[in-house]
Design a protein around this motif. Structure first.
Motif, short mmCIF file in Angstrom:
data_model
loop_
_atom_site.label_atom_id
_atom_site.label_comp_id
_atom_site.label_asym_id
_atom_site.label_seq_id
_atom_site.Cartn_x
_atom_site.Cartn_y
_atom_site.Cartn_z
N TYR A 105 -89.14 -5.97 -78.32
CA TYR A 105 -88.73 -7.23 -78.93
C TYR A 105 -87.40 -7.72 -78.38
O TYR A 105 -87.06 -8.87 -78.52
N ALA A 106 -86.60 -6.84 -77.81
CA ALA A 106 -85.26 -7.21 -77.35
C ALA A 106 -85.25 -7.29 -75.83
O ALA A 106 -85.62 -6.34 -75.17
N HIS A 107 -84.82 -8.43 -75.33
CA HIS A 107 -84.76 -8.59 -73.88
C HIS A 107 -83.61 -9.50 -73.51
O HIS A 107 -83.27 -10.42 -74.25
N GLY A 108 -83.01 -9.29 -72.33
CA GLY A 108 -81.95 -10.18 -71.90
C GLY A 108 -81.44 -9.87 -70.51
O GLY A 108 -81.67 -8.78 -69.98
N TYR A 109 -80.75 -10.85 -69.92
CA TYR A 109 -80.18 -10.68 -68.59
C TYR A 109 -78.91 -11.52 -68.49
O TYR A 109 -78.72 -12.49 -69.24
N THR A 110 -78.03 -11.16 -67.56
CA THR A 110 -76.80 -11.91 -67.36
C THR A 110 -77.03 -13.04 -66.37
O THR A 110 -77.64 -12.85 -65.32
N THR A 111 -76.50 -14.20 -66.74
CA THR A 111 -76.58 -15.37 -65.86
C THR A 111 -75.24 -15.63 -65.17
O THR A 111 -75.20 -16.21 -64.09
N THR A 112 -74.14 -15.23 -65.81
CA THR A 112 -72.81 -15.31 -65.22
C THR A 112 -72.07 -14.01 -65.50
O THR A 112 -71.89 -13.69 -66.68
N PRO A 113 -71.69 -13.23 -64.50
CA PRO A 113 -72.06 -13.45 -63.12
C PRO A 113 -73.57 -13.27 -62.93
O PRO A 113 -74.19 -12.50 -63.67
N THR A 114 -74.12 -13.97 -61.99
CA THR A 114 -75.55 -13.87 -61.76
C THR A 114 -75.90 -12.44 -61.38
O THR A 114 -75.33 -11.88 -60.45
N SER A 115 -76.81 -11.86 -62.13
CA SER A 115 -77.22 -10.48 -61.85
C SER A 115 -78.24 -10.45 -60.72
O SER A 115 -78.83 -11.48 -60.35
N SER A 121 -59.25 -14.46 -66.14
CA SER A 121 -60.10 -14.49 -67.33
C SER A 121 -61.48 -14.99 -66.90
O SER A 121 -61.59 -15.96 -66.14
N TYR A 122 -62.52 -14.33 -67.39
CA TYR A 122 -63.87 -14.61 -66.89
C TYR A 122 -64.88 -14.48 -68.02
O TYR A 122 -64.79 -13.53 -68.82
N ASN A 123 -65.82 -15.40 -68.10
CA ASN A 123 -66.85 -15.33 -69.13
C ASN A 123 -68.12 -14.71 -68.57
O ASN A 123 -68.67 -15.20 -67.57
N VAL A 124 -68.56 -13.63 -69.21
CA VAL A 124 -69.85 -13.02 -68.89
C VAL A 124 -70.87 -13.61 -69.85
O VAL A 124 -70.71 -13.52 -71.08
N ASN A 125 -71.90 -14.23 -69.31
CA ASN A 125 -72.90 -14.91 -70.13
C ASN A 125 -74.26 -14.22 -70.03
O ASN A 125 -74.69 -13.86 -68.94
N TRP A 126 -74.90 -14.06 -71.17
CA TRP A 126 -76.24 -13.49 -71.26
C TRP A 126 -77.21 -14.53 -71.78
O TRP A 126 -76.86 -15.34 -72.64
N THR A 127 -78.44 -14.47 -71.30
CA THR A 127 -79.57 -15.14 -71.93
C THR A 127 -80.44 -14.06 -72.55
O THR A 127 -80.92 -13.16 -71.85
N LEU A 128 -80.60 -14.13 -73.87
CA LEU A 128 -81.43 -13.16 -74.58
C LEU A 128 -82.75 -13.85 -74.92
O LEU A 128 -82.78 -14.78 -75.73
#
Length: 202
Positions: A32-42, A110-117
């Motif tokens: 049920y749980a899934h996700g990946y990083t978009t920033t930085p692009t994985s 300073s850097y934002n790590v972004n995930w799409t879940l």
């Protein structure tokens, strides 16, 4: 008439078997749980975008890099960190002689790590690790290549994050090519999600 009734029974039985199998699969993998990083692009997301090729099935499911939790004491084996130990995603472990697309970043910034879940889940934490100076860029990623003190940890204490997650971190003072190893640990399964991103510190 008998033939139609027999066919309906057979179809119903087959549907029941398929449904039971899917329930078993979901229950056993915590799917049920899934996700990946978009920033930085994985690496996984670069494959989905088509900006990295010869990726195998990860191009269709960058959110599925799921393996045992407990990193760094547990989790996937060394040299299989980027794939979470999943054979179908082994292309993610290949350093490709430095041919992976990179994310250009500024040392010490300073850097934002972004995930799409694609499916959020009760969460223990998110942690971010970066490779050490002098790490072997041609070898598959190992614990010895990483600074095992995360640059930042974000505890969730079992809370469920939104489908879009952003974490602000301070990047270390490094130069040249490195890797960010992102770990999303799930609270109510035995697994975590892993993402590798190639960075170029300027």
């Amino acid at each position: 008439m008998l033939g139609r009734r027999t066919a309906r029974v057979a179809i119903g039985f087959a549907a029941t078997i398929v449904a039971s199998f899917m329930l078993l699969l979901v229950g056993s993998t915590g799917a049920y749980a899934h996700g990946y990083t978009t920033t930085p692009t994985s690496r996984a997301y670069f494959c989905k975008l088509g900006q990295a090729t010869n990726c195998g099935p990860i191009q269709w499911e960058p959110q599925s890099v799921e393996g045992p939790k407990g990193f760094p004491n547990g989790g996937p084996a060394d040299t299989k960190l980027c794939s979470a130990g999943l054979g179908q995603f082994a292309q993610l472990d290949d350093q490709r002689g430095g041919a992976w697309p990179v994310n250009n970043v500024t040392a010490g910034s300073s850097y934002n790590v972004n995930w799409t879940l694609t499916a959020a889940h009760a969460t223990t934490d998110f942690k971010y690790y970066v490779t050490k100076p002098g790490w072997n860029q041609t070898a598959k990623l190992t614990r010895s290549a990483l600074n095992l003190t995360p640059i930042k940890s974000f505890p969730y204490n079992g809370a469920r994050p939104p489908n879009s997650v952003s974490h602000n971190v301070t990047l270390p003072n490094l130069s040249g090519r490195h890797m960010l190893f992102a770990v999303w640990t799930i609270a109510d399964t035995s697994n975590a999600f892993y993402q590798c991103s190639d960075l170029n510190f300027r």
